[in-house]
Write an enzyme that holds these catalytic residues in place. Structure first.
Site, short mmCIF file in Angstrom:
data_model
loop_
_atom_site.label_atom_id
_atom_site.label_comp_id
_atom_site.label_asym_id
_atom_site.label_seq_id
_atom_site.Cartn_x
_atom_site.Cartn_y
_atom_site.Cartn_z
N CYS A 88 -4.22 0.66 -2.35
CA CYS A 88 -4.10 -0.59 -1.60
C CYS A 88 -3.05 -1.50 -2.23
O CYS A 88 -2.75 -1.42 -3.43
CB CYS A 88 -5.43 -1.34 -1.59
SG CYS A 88 -6.67 -0.60 -0.53
N CYS A 126 -10.22 -5.17 0.56
CA CYS A 126 -11.33 -4.21 0.61
C CYS A 126 -12.20 -4.39 -0.62
O CYS A 126 -11.83 -5.07 -1.60
CB CYS A 126 -10.80 -2.77 0.70
SG CYS A 126 -10.25 -2.09 -0.87
N CYS A 147 -10.64 -3.43 -4.01
CA CYS A 147 -9.62 -4.40 -4.45
C CYS A 147 -10.26 -5.69 -4.96
O CYS A 147 -9.73 -6.31 -5.88
CB CYS A 147 -8.64 -4.69 -3.32
SG CYS A 147 -7.50 -3.31 -3.03
N GLU A 156 -3.18 -4.70 -2.98
CA GLU A 156 -3.69 -5.58 -4.03
C GLU A 156 -3.81 -4.83 -5.35
O GLU A 156 -3.48 -5.34 -6.42
CB GLU A 156 -5.05 -6.15 -3.64
CG GLU A 156 -5.08 -6.92 -2.33
CD GLU A 156 -5.44 -6.03 -1.14
OE1 GLU A 156 -4.90 -4.91 -1.03
OE2 GLU A 156 -6.27 -6.47 -0.32
N ASN A 176 0.82 -1.21 0.00
CA ASN A 176 0.00 0.00 0.00
C ASN A 176 0.86 1.27 0.00
O ASN A 176 1.93 1.32 0.61
CB ASN A 176 -1.01 0.00 1.15
CG ASN A 176 -0.40 -0.22 2.52
OD1 ASN A 176 0.62 -0.88 2.65
ND2 ASN A 176 -1.02 0.34 3.53
N ILE A 177 0.34 2.26 -0.71
CA ILE A 177 1.04 3.53 -0.88
C ILE A 177 0.05 4.64 -0.52
O ILE A 177 -0.96 4.82 -1.23
CB ILE A 177 1.52 3.71 -2.34
CG1 ILE A 177 2.46 2.57 -2.73
CG2 ILE A 177 2.20 5.07 -2.52
CD1 ILE A 177 2.77 2.50 -4.21
N GLU A 178 0.33 5.34 0.57
CA GLU A 178 -0.60 6.36 1.03
C GLU A 178 -0.17 7.74 0.52
O GLU A 178 0.84 7.89 -0.16
CB GLU A 178 -0.69 6.30 2.56
CG GLU A 178 -1.27 4.97 3.00
CD GLU A 178 -1.47 4.84 4.51
OE1 GLU A 178 -0.94 5.68 5.27
OE2 GLU A 178 -2.19 3.90 4.91
N1 THU Z 1 -5.33 -1.50 2.63
C1 THU Z 1 -4.80 -2.32 1.67
O1 THU Z 1 -3.68 -2.11 1.21
N2 THU Z 1 -5.56 -3.35 1.24
C2 THU Z 1 -6.79 -3.66 1.72
O2 THU Z 1 -7.44 -4.57 1.18
C3 THU Z 1 -7.33 -2.94 2.88
C4 THU Z 1 -6.64 -1.68 3.22
C5 THU Z 1 -4.54 -0.35 3.08
C6 THU Z 1 -5.09 0.99 2.68
C7 THU Z 1 -4.49 1.90 3.73
O3 THU Z 1 -3.19 2.29 3.30
C8 THU Z 1 -4.32 1.01 4.94
O4 THU Z 1 -4.46 -0.32 4.48
C9 THU Z 1 -5.36 1.27 6.04
O5 THU Z 1 -6.64 1.20 5.53
#
Ligand code: THU
Length: 134
Positions: free
Chosen positions: A53, A87, A90, A55, A42-44
Site C-alpha cells: 500500500c 486499510c 496501514c 502508506e 502502491n506497488i502491486e
Molecule cells: N491500497 C493502498 O495503497 N492503501 C490503502 O490504504 C488501501 C488500498 C492499495 C492496495 C492495492 O494496490 C489497491 O489499493 C487496491 O486495493
C-alpha cells in the site's frame, strides 16, 4: 507545507503507482514536525496478495532514511468515489512510526468532493504499539 500542498504531494506520488491489477492508484504523503515530507504509492505484484500500500511504502521510505519521529499529518488520495481511508494494516504501520515520536497524526482522507480529517487514534483505537511491549 500546508494541508493542501500535502494532498497535492500525495496526488503527485500516485502518478508513479504500479497498480496494473486493480487500476486503483493510491498516493500517500507524510509530513513531519521538522518540515520533511515523504511520499509513497502502491506497488502491486503478479502474485496479487503481495501488493504494498501507498502508506506502507511511505513509512518504509521514511524509516529507511532515518526519519523516526514527529509524524504530524498524513494525506491519502485514491481514485474512488469516496474519501479513502487507510486499510487496517496501514493503520498499524502508521501507528508504529507515530508512537515512536509520541504523536497522534491527522489523517487527511481525500475524496473527489471532500477531505475527511481523522486522528490516527480514531482510525485505530486501543492500538498495540511499541509501548505495549514494555
Ligand atoms: N491500497 C493502498 O495503497 N492503501 C490503502 O490504504 C488501501 C488500498 C492499495 C492496495 C492495492 O494496490 C489497491 O489499493 C487496491 O486495493
Amino acid at each position: 507545507m500546508t494541508d493542501r500542498e500535502l494532498i497535492d504531494a500525495a496526488r503527485e506520488a500516485a502518478r508513479h503507482s504500479y497498480s496494473p491489477y486493480s487500476n486503483f492508484a493510491v498516493g500517500a504523503a507524510l509530513r513531519f514536525a521538522d518540515g520533511r515530507v515523504v511520499t509513497g504509492t502502491n506497488i502491486e505484484n503478479a502474485s496479487y496478495g503481495l501488493a504494498l500500500c501507498a502508506e506502507t511504502v511511505a513509512v518504509a521510505k521514511a524509516m529507511a532514511d532515518g526519519v523516526r519521529g514527529g509524524l504530524e499529518a498524513v494525506a491519502v488520495t485514491g481514485p474512488g468515489a469516496d474519501a479513502i481511508t487507510p486499510c487496517g494494516r496501514c493503520r498499524q504501520v502508521l501507528n508504529e512510526l507515530a508512537q515512536l515520536g509520541g504523536t497522534d497524526p491527522e489523517i487527511l482522507c481525500v475524496g473527489p468532493d471532500e477531505v475527511r480529517k481523522l486522528r490516527l487514534s480514531e482510525l485505530l483505537p486501543h492500538a498495540f504499539g511499541p509501548a505495549s511491549l514494555a
